[in-house]
Scaffold this motif. Structure first.
Motif, PDB file in Angstrom:
ATOM      1  N   LEU A   6       0.847  -1.202   0.000  1.00 13.91           N
ATOM      2  CA  LEU A   6       0.000   0.000   0.000  1.00 13.91           C
ATOM      3  C   LEU A   6       0.877   1.245   0.000  1.00 13.91           C
ATOM      4  N   ASP A   7       0.497   2.207  -0.793  1.00 17.95           N
ATOM      5  CA  ASP A   7       1.284   3.420  -0.963  1.00 17.95           C
ATOM      6  C   ASP A   7       0.559   4.572  -0.267  1.00 17.95           C
ATOM      7  N   GLU A   8       1.262   5.275   0.596  1.00 20.69           N
ATOM      8  CA  GLU A   8       0.635   6.330   1.408  1.00 20.69           C
ATOM      9  C   GLU A   8      -0.124   7.379   0.601  1.00 20.69           C
ATOM     10  N   GLY A   9       0.475   7.793  -0.520  1.00 21.57           N
ATOM     11  CA  GLY A   9      -0.134   8.915  -1.245  1.00 21.57           C
ATOM     12  C   GLY A   9      -1.195   8.515  -2.255  1.00 21.57           C
ATOM     13  N   ARG A  10      -1.450   7.206  -2.427  1.00 19.28           N
ATOM     14  CA  ARG A  10      -2.311   6.801  -3.547  1.00 19.28           C
ATOM     15  C   ARG A  10      -3.760   6.540  -3.137  1.00 19.28           C
ATOM     16  N   LYS A  11      -4.619   6.643  -4.182  1.00 17.50           N
ATOM     17  CA  LYS A  11      -6.057   6.483  -3.943  1.00 17.50           C
ATOM     18  C   LYS A  11      -6.465   5.051  -4.281  1.00 17.50           C
ATOM     19  N   TYR A  12      -7.246   4.449  -3.404  1.00 20.85           N
ATOM     20  CA  TYR A  12      -7.701   3.060  -3.602  1.00 20.85           C
ATOM     21  C   TYR A  12      -9.214   2.977  -3.465  1.00 20.85           C
ATOM     22  N   ILE A  13      -9.771   1.888  -4.034  1.00 24.99           N
ATOM     23  CA  ILE A  13     -11.168   1.563  -3.747  1.00 24.99           C
ATOM     24  C   ILE A  13     -11.156   0.222  -3.020  1.00 24.99           C
ATOM     25  N   VAL A  14     -11.893   0.144  -1.915  1.00 20.27           N
ATOM     26  CA  VAL A  14     -11.906  -1.079  -1.105  1.00 20.27           C
ATOM     27  C   VAL A  14     -13.147  -1.883  -1.499  1.00 20.27           C
ATOM     28  N   LYS A  15     -12.914  -3.085  -2.062  1.00 18.50           N
ATOM     29  CA  LYS A  15     -14.008  -3.871  -2.648  1.00 18.50           C
ATOM     30  C   LYS A  15     -14.114  -5.270  -2.032  1.00 18.50           C
ATOM     31  N   HIS A  16     -15.297  -5.826  -2.121  1.00 23.55           N
ATOM     32  CA  HIS A  16     -15.511  -7.217  -1.697  1.00 23.55           C
ATOM     33  C   HIS A  16     -14.853  -8.140  -2.721  1.00 23.55           C
ATOM     34  N   ALA A  17     -14.194  -9.195  -2.256  1.00 23.20           N
ATOM     35  CA  ALA A  17     -13.497 -10.085  -3.195  1.00 23.20           C
ATOM     36  C   ALA A  17     -14.446 -11.024  -3.915  1.00 23.20           C
ATOM     37  N   TRP A  74     -12.224  -8.489   1.906  1.00 26.57           N
ATOM     38  CA  TRP A  74     -12.161  -7.198   1.211  1.00 26.57           C
ATOM     39  C   TRP A  74     -10.726  -6.925   0.799  1.00 26.57           C
ATOM     40  N   PHE A  75     -10.552  -6.298  -0.356  1.00 26.21           N
ATOM     41  CA  PHE A  75      -9.205  -5.962  -0.812  1.00 26.21           C
ATOM     42  C   PHE A  75      -9.201  -4.539  -1.368  1.00 26.21           C
ATOM     43  N   ALA A  76      -8.005  -4.033  -1.636  1.00 29.39           N
ATOM     44  CA  ALA A  76      -7.892  -2.660  -2.152  1.00 29.39           C
ATOM     45  C   ALA A  76      -7.390  -2.712  -3.587  1.00 29.39           C
ATOM     46  N   GLU A  77      -8.058  -1.922  -4.453  1.00 28.84           N
ATOM     47  CA  GLU A  77      -7.620  -1.838  -5.849  1.00 28.84           C
ATOM     48  C   GLU A  77      -7.295  -0.374  -6.123  1.00 28.84           C
ATOM     49  N   LEU A  78      -6.242  -0.159  -6.893  1.00 27.63           N
ATOM     50  CA  LEU A  78      -5.885   1.203  -7.256  1.00 27.63           C
ATOM     51  C   LEU A  78      -7.091   1.867  -7.908  1.00 27.63           C
ATOM     52  N   TYR A  79      -7.439   3.057  -7.449  1.00 30.00           N
ATOM     53  CA  TYR A  79      -8.598   3.760  -7.995  1.00 30.00           C
ATOM     54  C   TYR A  79      -8.242   4.354  -9.354  1.00 30.00           C
ATOM     55  N   GLY A 107      -4.295   6.164   1.024  1.00 25.98           N
ATOM     56  CA  GLY A 107      -3.275   5.730   1.976  1.00 25.98           C
ATOM     57  C   GLY A 107      -3.608   4.463   2.752  1.00 25.98           C
ATOM     58  N   ALA A 108      -2.559   3.914   3.382  1.00 30.62           N
ATOM     59  CA  ALA A 108      -2.622   2.603   4.028  1.00 30.62           C
ATOM     60  C   ALA A 108      -3.586   2.555   5.216  1.00 30.62           C
ATOM     61  N   LYS A 109      -3.517   3.568   6.074  1.00 28.75           N
ATOM     62  CA  LYS A 109      -4.349   3.538   7.290  1.00 28.75           C
ATOM     63  C   LYS A 109      -5.833   3.542   6.901  1.00 28.75           C
ATOM     64  N   ALA A 110      -6.169   4.415   5.952  1.00 31.44           N
ATOM     65  CA  ALA A 110      -7.570   4.536   5.534  1.00 31.44           C
ATOM     66  C   ALA A 110      -8.065   3.238   4.877  1.00 31.44           C
ATOM     67  N   VAL A 111      -7.197   2.562   4.109  1.00 29.46           N
ATOM     68  CA  VAL A 111      -7.590   1.291   3.483  1.00 29.46           C
ATOM     69  C   VAL A 111      -7.904   0.263   4.563  1.00 29.46           C
ATOM     70  N   ARG A 112      -6.999   0.136   5.522  1.00 31.42           N
ATOM     71  CA  ARG A 112      -7.197  -0.858   6.587  1.00 31.42           C
ATOM     72  C   ARG A 112      -8.477  -0.579   7.367  1.00 31.42           C
ATOM     73  N   GLU A 113      -8.695   0.693   7.678  1.00 34.63           N
ATOM     74  CA  GLU A 113      -9.893   1.039   8.462  1.00 34.63           C
ATOM     75  C   GLU A 113     -11.169   0.751   7.682  1.00 34.63           C
ATOM     76  N   ARG A 114     -11.164   1.096   6.396  1.00 36.32           N
ATOM     77  CA  ARG A 114     -12.356   0.872   5.579  1.00 36.32           C
ATOM     78  C   ARG A 114     -12.633  -0.632   5.432  1.00 36.32           C
ATOM     79  N   ALA A 115     -11.572  -1.408   5.193  1.00 35.66           N
ATOM     80  CA  ALA A 115     -11.752  -2.853   5.023  1.00 35.66           C
ATOM     81  C   ALA A 115     -12.318  -3.472   6.307  1.00 35.66           C
ATOM     82  N   GLU A 116     -11.824  -2.980   7.439  1.00 32.44           N
ATOM     83  CA  GLU A 116     -12.306  -3.471   8.741  1.00 32.44           C
ATOM     84  C   GLU A 116     -13.793  -3.166   8.907  1.00 32.44           C
ATOM     85  N   LEU A 117     -14.168  -1.921   8.571  1.00 34.07           N
ATOM     86  CA  LEU A 117     -15.564  -1.496   8.689  1.00 34.07           C
ATOM     87  C   LEU A 117     -16.455  -2.327   7.752  1.00 34.07           C
TER      88      LEU A 117
END
Ligand SMILES: Nc1ncnc2c1ncn2[C@@H]1O[C@H](COP(=O)(O)OP(=O)(O)OP(=O)(O)O)[C@@H](O)[C@H]1O
Ligand SMILES: [Mg+2]
Length: 325
Positions: free
Chosen positions: A131-142, A177-182, A158-168
């Motif tokens: 995960l790259d701090e400055g990049r935008k991701y979409i968190v999706k169901h696998a 849930w996984f993160a894909e580059l937006y 960023g990494a923290k926001a991805v982890r938090e969103r996936a947890e939620l």
């Protein structure tokens, strides 16, 4: 012919994304009747002896498969073609292997990567390595579709926001849930039907986002698909002018759909969803071998844009289903 429509069991109080199967069922039934064939329909029960009894009772020429999920899970849908094959019953649409592989978005992305089909970078739990701090991701169901859990909050930086969103999302909906580059750019959802064993890619529709506030991600989220009262559904629409206005782009997308069809061993019908980056490079978001067959959906609209009727689509799907055997 006598055709048995086998569909997902949908309780009367199910949400729109599940009722959708029954809207397709009604339209398919009507189309088959219009063409002068006999048609019956029944909910799928994942029990071999019950399915055998159903087939023995109706003795259909072919089963029209509208099993899109089993016990609420899309990833169990392949069990229907597995059982139909076991019972020697011809059926329409994609085979179990294709349904199985594509029901897992990260597995299908791995396959796309390996065979040179363009797909955006992705990162998976539990370590979320890369995960790259400055990049935008979409968190999706696998493994679920219908834009489950996709709203503005799914697009994060960023990494923290991805982890938090996936947890939620996991807490709210369960599953992986996984993160894909937006991919910030344009969206195309390209449908394909089988004709004489080969992919016939249909006219290319672009998804438009009208009046969209600048600070909102332009995604076809859950509301845009299922909430009739939402701004999102009201302000998204598709047009079929790419072929006329941008023939090179349309050809590039169609060639990618045909290659995807072949790589994933697809049959009957399907849809491939794309986004284009700022430079116009296409990225495949996902492969949908169980694409919606409801008359207002993408596939039926694309068939219409190709000059065919809805009943032409249904009969072609049936013919190709019969030829597989
Ligand atoms: N990497 C991405 N970049 C930008 N937008 C995306 C990306 N992934 C998904 N989206 C947006 O979210 C929508 C739904 O994503 P996707 O098609 O992967 O999920 P789905 O729930 O399986 O949808 P479907 O109902 O088509 O099966 C896309 O149509 C697109 O608008
Ligand atoms: Mg999609």
């Amino acid at each position: 012919m006598k055709i048995l429509i086998l569909h997902t069991y949908v309780p009367p109080d199910a949400p729109s994304e599940d009722q959708d199967t029954m809207w397709s069922e009604a339209a398919v039934r009507e189309a088959i009747k219009q063409r002068g064939h006999e048609v019956v329909s029944a909910p799928f029960v994942p029990e071999l002896s019950e399915l055998k009894a159903l087939l023995d009772e109706h003795r259909p020429t072919v089963v029209f498969n509208l099993v899109e999920s089993v016990n609420g899970l899309c990833e169990l849908a392949p069990i229907a073609p597995v059982m139909l094959e076991k019972l020697g019953m011809p059926y329409t649409g994609n085979h179990a292997g294709t349904l199985s592989v594509t029901s897992d978005k990260t597995l299908s992305k791995e396959i796309m990567r390996k065979c040179g089909l363009p797909t955006a970078d992705w990162i998976v739990p539990p370590d979320w390595h890369g995960l790259d701090e400055g990049r935008k991701y979409i968190v999706k169901h696998a493994t679920e579709d219908c834009s489950l859990g996709l709203d503005d909050g799914a697009v994060v930086i960023g990494a923290k926001a991805v982890r938090e969103r996936a947890e939620l999302s996991k807490t709210l909906y369960g599953g992986r849930w996984f993160a894909e580059l937006y991919i910030e750019g344009r969206e195309f959802n390209v449908s394909c039907i089988e004709k004489d064993g080969k992919p016939m890619v249909l006219p290319v529709p672009e998804m438009h986002f009208y009046n969209w506030p600048a600070d909102r991600p332009r995604i076809v989220g859950y509301a845009a698909k299922w909430d009739e009262l939402s701004f999102d559904l009201d302000n998204t629409d598709r047009t079929f002018d790419a072929e006329e206005k941008e023939p090179e782009l349309a050809k590039k997308l169609k060639d990618l759909v045909a290659a995807t069809w072949t790589q994933f061993g697809m049959h009957g019908f399907g849809r491939v969803d794309f986004r284009l980056d700022a430079e116009g490079n296409p990225f495949i978001l996902e492969v949908n071998p169980n694409a919606c067959l409801e008359p207002n959906c993408n596939l039926a609209a694309a068939v219409n844009a190709a000059g065919l009727s809805y009943s032409d689509l249904i009969m072609q799907v049936i013919d190709e289903g019969l030829k597989c055997w």
